[in-house]
Design a protein around this motif. Structure first.
Motif, PDB file in Angstrom:
ATOM      1  N   ILE A   2       0.850  -1.189   0.000  1.00 25.53           N
ATOM      2  CA  ILE A   2       0.000   0.000   0.000  1.00 25.53           C
ATOM      3  C   ILE A   2       0.890   1.245   0.000  1.00 25.53           C
ATOM      4  O   ILE A   2       1.881   1.308   0.729  1.00 25.53           O
ATOM      5  N   SER A   3       0.538   2.242  -0.796  1.00 25.58           N
ATOM      6  CA  SER A   3       1.343   3.462  -0.836  1.00 25.58           C
ATOM      7  C   SER A   3       0.708   4.624  -0.084  1.00 25.58           C
ATOM      8  O   SER A   3       1.413   5.523   0.377  1.00 25.58           O
ATOM      9  N   LYS A   4      -0.630   4.623   0.045  1.00 27.30           N
ATOM     10  CA  LYS A   4      -1.309   5.688   0.802  1.00 27.30           C
ATOM     11  C   LYS A   4      -2.449   5.063   1.595  1.00 27.30           C
ATOM     12  O   LYS A   4      -3.280   4.340   1.051  1.00 27.30           O
ATOM     13  N   LEU A   5      -2.490   5.377   2.889  1.00 25.81           N
ATOM     14  CA  LEU A   5      -3.423   4.751   3.828  1.00 25.81           C
ATOM     15  C   LEU A   5      -4.268   5.803   4.521  1.00 25.81           C
ATOM     16  O   LEU A   5      -3.743   6.777   5.067  1.00 25.81           O
ATOM     17  N   LEU A   6      -5.580   5.601   4.532  1.00 25.31           N
ATOM     18  CA  LEU A   6      -6.476   6.455   5.321  1.00 25.31           C
ATOM     19  C   LEU A   6      -6.783   5.741   6.630  1.00 25.31           C
ATOM     20  O   LEU A   6      -7.138   4.554   6.630  1.00 25.31           O
ATOM     21  N   ILE A   7      -6.651   6.454   7.739  1.00 26.13           N
ATOM     22  CA  ILE A   7      -6.966   5.889   9.054  1.00 26.13           C
ATOM     23  C   ILE A   7      -8.329   6.408   9.481  1.00 26.13           C
ATOM     24  O   ILE A   7      -8.506   7.609   9.696  1.00 26.13           O
ATOM     25  N   ALA A   8      -9.288   5.496   9.567  1.00 26.09           N
ATOM     26  CA  ALA A   8     -10.672   5.865   9.887  1.00 26.09           C
ATOM     27  C   ALA A   8     -10.870   5.888  11.395  1.00 26.09           C
ATOM     28  O   ALA A   8     -11.768   5.217  11.926  1.00 26.09           O
ATOM     29  N   ASN A   9     -10.055   6.666  12.077  1.00 26.16           N
ATOM     30  CA  ASN A   9     -10.116   6.695  13.533  1.00 26.16           C
ATOM     31  C   ASN A   9      -9.454   7.973  14.027  1.00 26.16           C
ATOM     32  O   ASN A   9      -9.058   8.827  13.227  1.00 26.16           O
ATOM     33  N   ARG A  10      -9.281   8.084  15.308  1.00 22.62           N
ATOM     34  CA  ARG A  10      -8.764   9.294  15.929  1.00 22.62           C
ATOM     35  C   ARG A  10      -7.862   8.926  17.115  1.00 22.62           C
ATOM     36  O   ARG A  10      -7.670   7.760  17.404  1.00 22.62           O
ATOM     37  N   GLY A  11      -7.333   9.933  17.780  1.00 23.97           N
ATOM     38  CA  GLY A  11      -6.635   9.721  19.037  1.00 23.97           C
ATOM     39  C   GLY A  11      -5.383   8.884  18.929  1.00 23.97           C
ATOM     40  O   GLY A  11      -4.716   8.841  17.889  1.00 23.97           O
ATOM     41  N   GLU A  12      -5.080   8.179  20.028  1.00 17.49           N
ATOM     42  CA  GLU A  12      -3.796   7.485  20.108  1.00 17.49           C
ATOM     43  C   GLU A  12      -3.649   6.374  19.086  1.00 17.49           C
ATOM     44  O   GLU A  12      -2.546   6.139  18.587  1.00 17.49           O
ATOM     45  N   ILE A  13      -4.741   5.662  18.734  1.00 21.37           N
ATOM     46  CA  ILE A  13      -4.586   4.567  17.782  1.00 21.37           C
ATOM     47  C   ILE A  13      -4.293   5.106  16.387  1.00 21.37           C
ATOM     48  O   ILE A  13      -3.506   4.523  15.632  1.00 21.37           O
ATOM     49  N   ALA A  14      -4.889   6.235  16.022  1.00 24.77           N
ATOM     50  CA  ALA A  14      -4.588   6.835  14.720  1.00 24.77           C
ATOM     51  C   ALA A  14      -3.116   7.248  14.668  1.00 24.77           C
ATOM     52  O   ALA A  14      -2.416   7.007  13.676  1.00 24.77           O
ATOM     53  N   ALA A  77      -6.117   2.325   0.694  1.00 27.88           N
ATOM     54  CA  ALA A  77      -6.577   1.420   1.745  1.00 27.88           C
ATOM     55  C   ALA A  77      -7.125   2.208   2.923  1.00 27.88           C
ATOM     56  O   ALA A  77      -6.794   3.378   3.128  1.00 27.88           O
ATOM     57  N   ILE A  78      -7.951   1.529   3.721  1.00 33.99           N
ATOM     58  CA  ILE A  78      -8.531   2.119   4.931  1.00 33.99           C
ATOM     59  C   ILE A  78      -8.236   1.206   6.110  1.00 33.99           C
ATOM     60  O   ILE A  78      -8.538   0.014   6.092  1.00 33.99           O
ATOM     61  N   HIS A  79      -7.611   1.772   7.141  1.00 35.00           N
ATOM     62  CA  HIS A  79      -7.369   1.065   8.402  1.00 35.00           C
ATOM     63  C   HIS A  79      -8.359   1.611   9.422  1.00 35.00           C
ATOM     64  O   HIS A  79      -8.370   2.810   9.697  1.00 35.00           O
ATOM     65  N   PRO A  80      -9.184   0.740  10.023  1.00 35.29           N
ATOM     66  CA  PRO A  80     -10.230   1.244  10.928  1.00 35.29           C
ATOM     67  C   PRO A  80      -9.790   1.452  12.368  1.00 35.29           C
ATOM     68  O   PRO A  80     -10.554   1.994  13.171  1.00 35.29           O
ATOM     69  N   GLY A  81      -8.554   1.020  12.734  1.00 35.42           N
ATOM     70  CA  GLY A  81      -8.156   1.121  14.130  1.00 35.42           C
ATOM     71  C   GLY A  81      -9.003   0.203  14.981  1.00 35.42           C
ATOM     72  O   GLY A  81      -9.275  -0.941  14.608  1.00 35.42           O
ATOM     73  N   TYR A  82      -9.444   0.685  16.156  1.00 39.22           N
ATOM     74  CA  TYR A  82     -10.392  -0.090  16.968  1.00 39.22           C
ATOM     75  C   TYR A  82     -11.532   0.823  17.393  1.00 39.22           C
ATOM     76  O   TYR A  82     -11.420   2.040  17.396  1.00 39.22           O
ATOM     77  N   GLY A  83     -12.667   0.217  17.746  1.00 38.89           N
ATOM     78  CA  GLY A  83     -13.848   1.011  18.037  1.00 38.89           C
ATOM     79  C   GLY A  83     -14.456   1.521  16.739  1.00 38.89           C
ATOM     80  O   GLY A  83     -14.101   1.099  15.634  1.00 38.89           O
ATOM     81  N   PHE A  84     -15.397   2.446  16.852  1.00 43.30           N
ATOM     82  CA  PHE A  84     -16.069   3.034  15.692  1.00 43.30           C
ATOM     83  C   PHE A  84     -16.514   1.950  14.709  1.00 43.30           C
ATOM     84  O   PHE A  84     -17.287   1.069  15.077  1.00 43.30           O
ATOM     85  N   LEU A  85     -16.008   1.958  13.487  1.00 48.65           N
ATOM     86  CA  LEU A  85     -16.477   1.034  12.451  1.00 48.65           C
ATOM     87  C   LEU A  85     -15.563  -0.176  12.259  1.00 48.65           C
ATOM     88  O   LEU A  85     -15.686  -0.900  11.279  1.00 48.65           O
ATOM     89  N   SER A  86     -14.672  -0.416  13.200  1.00 49.04           N
ATOM     90  CA  SER A  86     -13.651  -1.452  12.997  1.00 49.04           C
ATOM     91  C   SER A  86     -14.226  -2.854  12.884  1.00 49.04           C
ATOM     92  O   SER A  86     -13.622  -3.718  12.244  1.00 49.04           O
ATOM     93  N   GLU A  87     -15.364  -3.110  13.524  1.00 46.77           N
ATOM     94  CA  GLU A  87     -15.962  -4.440  13.460  1.00 46.77           C
ATOM     95  C   GLU A  87     -17.326  -4.408  12.779  1.00 46.77           C
ATOM     96  O   GLU A  87     -18.192  -5.243  13.052  1.00 46.77           O
ATOM     97  N   ASN A  88     -17.487  -3.467  11.870  1.00 51.78           N
ATOM     98  CA  ASN A  88     -18.729  -3.324  11.118  1.00 51.78           C
ATOM     99  C   ASN A  88     -18.556  -4.009   9.768  1.00 51.78           C
ATOM    100  O   ASN A  88     -17.876  -3.499   8.870  1.00 51.78           O
TER     101      ASN A  88
END
Length: 622
Positions: A2-14, A77-88
């Motif tokens: 992957i060359s560019k990644l979007l992190i669909a989260n916030r805070g320390e995990i992002a 690519a999209i990395h969901p981290g944890y919480g929010f939509l990570s297990e959707n």
């Protein structure tokens, strides 16, 4: 790769994901809400896209906005981290359908493990031991009440779509079951849009043991050993460690093999965790460890696994999502030393752990160990999201060394004016039972009186604050205490005040029985000691606010009123629930301070209230 990644989260995990991505040469894209416009994860990213208003339901939980942001920025690519939509599973499928790479397990795997009742049935079929309970489709109050009685109290009510301690209630007696079920369903509906529950037998000496698993698209599945997450408060993990204390090799082999079978049963790819509950009444034994659930994402506590294995799990996630095989075989993985993690929350143990929000005027977590955080000094803790502000991680050659280092880290935390649980963490780590590994999930609840630090400064703290103030005001600063910082020209004063109490403290020049650092700034002294913070002023200040002592019921934090149980003129008894406030994803019941009559009722269901707003008054009975 992957060359560019979007992190669909916030805070320390992002921020944590971005650090690994940067090391791998992967460009990063952050998304942010109104509340996070100036957040650290936004500043760290190569690009950032605004996705909506502050509430998560209008930003971080809106999958269409996140996918649009990825396309807009050219992220692959999209990395969901944890919480929010990570297990959707629906969001994962939408990401794939949009032609993007989902950094996580296949949607089918998420769906298979997402509902706890269906997951347990699948585990039974795979030969994984499960906790006795009720998994039925009949969700009527009558059927659930009957099943709870048949299982035998105490029982545990769990949201089938739950996670993170949400939608979970322990019930000790039949008389309490219906009220607990109602509360559990309401929380589950709000958190997961699904109010269905299952029942499990409550294990009286439980330890929470989980196994880190990892799969790839080439059919490989490995485990990275176990973690112990038994220290919890209200089902929310507080301290986690790896490996689990008291785990012998035979039991480890069996539980880890069961975890691999569980992952293979759902054709798992990426990072995941198989969670078990262990009956530890006779120590850890393979025949007394039961499957609870699978978390189909990276866990908050993943750093302790990284510390003992030398593996970067985020790097593995990105490699596997790019189509590569798992970098190491099972035989190449081993345990080195011991690691412990503590979750630093913005909350006040002295007020029953109510969340603490506001600006971080002072924020210093030291330089020891491994610190994972999503904030810096000058940032603000928002009321819209989870109150965890950092993870404190320590590694040692053995468990004792890790404990000592993490306790030192916690005791040296300096945060102001936001309150934290740092002092509470330090006390838990140094408790004799924790040091001796006498662990179970009721540890914190059982020891609460000794783990919560006194919210008032000790005599030694008053003395030290006075020494700091007077030494800072002197012309000769050679004898300033270690750690003292001068942020402004101080004023000589021997009169100090703390929360309305004033004292004239004589300065003896003798060493006080306290290790502390301080900041002398204008007309105040900030004292940091053992993970706590105290502000001393040179003049008494009254708050002017009503308090529970005169019957005024105040909002303990900004939040939303989700239930009002009384009306104007109602007679109430001491301890009776008056209303429920929801803030930072938690429910807080407000109760009557004494017998009396409700007057001045200002609260209404759905209303937003600010901290210390008077919601109603209880006039005492004659």
């Amino acid at each position: 790769m992957i060359s560019k990644l979007l992190i669909a989260n916030r805070g320390e995990i992002a921020c944590r994901i971005m650090r690994t991505a940067r090391e791998m040469g992967v460009a990063t894209v952050a998304v942010y809400s109104d509340a996070d416009a100036k957040a650290l994860h936004v500043r760290m990213a190569d690009e950032a896209v605004h996705i909506g208003a502050s509430p998560a339901a209008e930003s971080y939980l809106v999958g269409e906005k996140i996918i649009s942001a990825a396309k807009e920025t050219g992220a692959e690519a999209i990395h969901p981290g944890y919480g929010f939509l990570s297990e959707n599973a629906g969001f994962a499928q939408a990401v794939i359908d949009a032609g993007l790479i989902w950094v996580g397990p296949k949607p089918e795997s998420i769906e298979a493990m997402g509902l706890k009742d269906a997951a347990k049935e699948r585990m039974i079929a795979a030969g994984v031991p499960v906790t006795p309970g009720y998994l039925g489709e009949d969700q009527s109050v009558e059927r659930l009440t009957k099943e709870a009685g048949d299982i035998g109290y105490p029982v545990l009510i769990k949201a089938v779509a739950g996670g993170g301690g949400k939608g979970m209630r322990k019930v000790d007696a039949a008389a309490d079951f219906e009220a607990a079920l109602e509360s559990c369903r309401r929380e589950a509906k709000a958190s997961f849009s699904n109010d269905e529950v299952l029942l499990e037998k409550w294990i009286t000496s439980p330890r929470h043991i989980e196994v880190q698993v990892f799969g790839d698209s080439h059919g490989n599945v490995v485990h990275l050993f176990e973690r112990d997450c038994s220290l919890q408060r209200r089902h929310q993990k507080v301290i986690e460690e790896a490996p689990a204390p008291g785990m012998d090799e035979a039991t480890r082999e069996e539980i880890c093999a069961a975890a691999v079978r569980a992952a293979k049963a759902v054709d798992y790819e990426g990072a995941g965790t198989i969670e078990f509950i262990a009956d530890a009444s006779e120590g850890l034994r393979a025949d007394r460890i039961f499957f609870m659930e699978m978390n189909t994402r990276l866990q908050v506590e993943h750093p302790v696994t990284e510390e003992i294995t030398g593996v970067d799990l985020v790097e593995w996630q990105l490699r596997v999502a790019s189509g590569e095989a798992i970098p190491l075989t099972q035989d190449e993985l081993s345990i080195d030393g011991h690691a412990i993690e503590a979750r630093l929350y913005a909350e006040d143990p002295a007020t029953d752990f109510l969340p603490s929000t506001g600006p971080l005027d002072h924020f210093d977590l030291g330089e020891e160990g491994r610190i994972e955080t999503g904030v810096e000094q000058g940032d603000e803790i928002s009321p819209f999201y989870d109150p965890m502000v950092a993870k404190l991680i320590a590694w040692g050659e053995d468990r004792d060394e890790a404990i000592d280092l993490l306790a030192d880290i916690a005791e040296e935390v300096e945060v102001w004016p936001v309150r934290t649980n740092a002092g509470f963490i330090a006390r838990a780590l140094l408790d004799d039972d924790f040091v001796d590994a006498n662990l179970e999930t009721g540890f914190i609840a059982r020891k609460m009186d000794t783990l919560v630090p006194d919210p008032l400064p000790s005599d030694a703290a008053w003395q030290t604050a006075s020494e700091f103030a007077l030494l800072a005001a002197s012309e000769d600063h050679e004898n300033l205490p270690t750690g003292l910082r001068l942020n402004a020209a101080p004023r000589l004063s021997v009169h100090l005040a703390h929360k309305g109490e004033g004292r004239d403290v004589p300065v003896t020049g003798a060493d006080a029985d306290i290790e502390a650092t301080g900041i002398v700034d204008g007309e105040r002294v900030l004292l940091f000691s053992s993970g706590q913070a105290f502000e001393f002023e040179t003049a008494v200040r009254g708050s002017g606010h009503a308090s529970a002592a005169d019957g005024a019921i105040l909002a303990p934090m900004p939040g939303k009123v989700i239930a009002v149980d009384v009306s104007e003129g109602d007679a109430v008894t001491a301890g009776q629930r008056l209303m429920v406030l929801e803030a930072m994803k938690m429910e807080h019941a407000l109760t009557a301070p004494f017998d009396g009559t409700v007057t001045g009722l200002e609260a209404s269901v759905g209303g937003q209230v600010q901290v210390e707003a008077v919601l109603c008054v209880v006039e005492p009975s004659e």
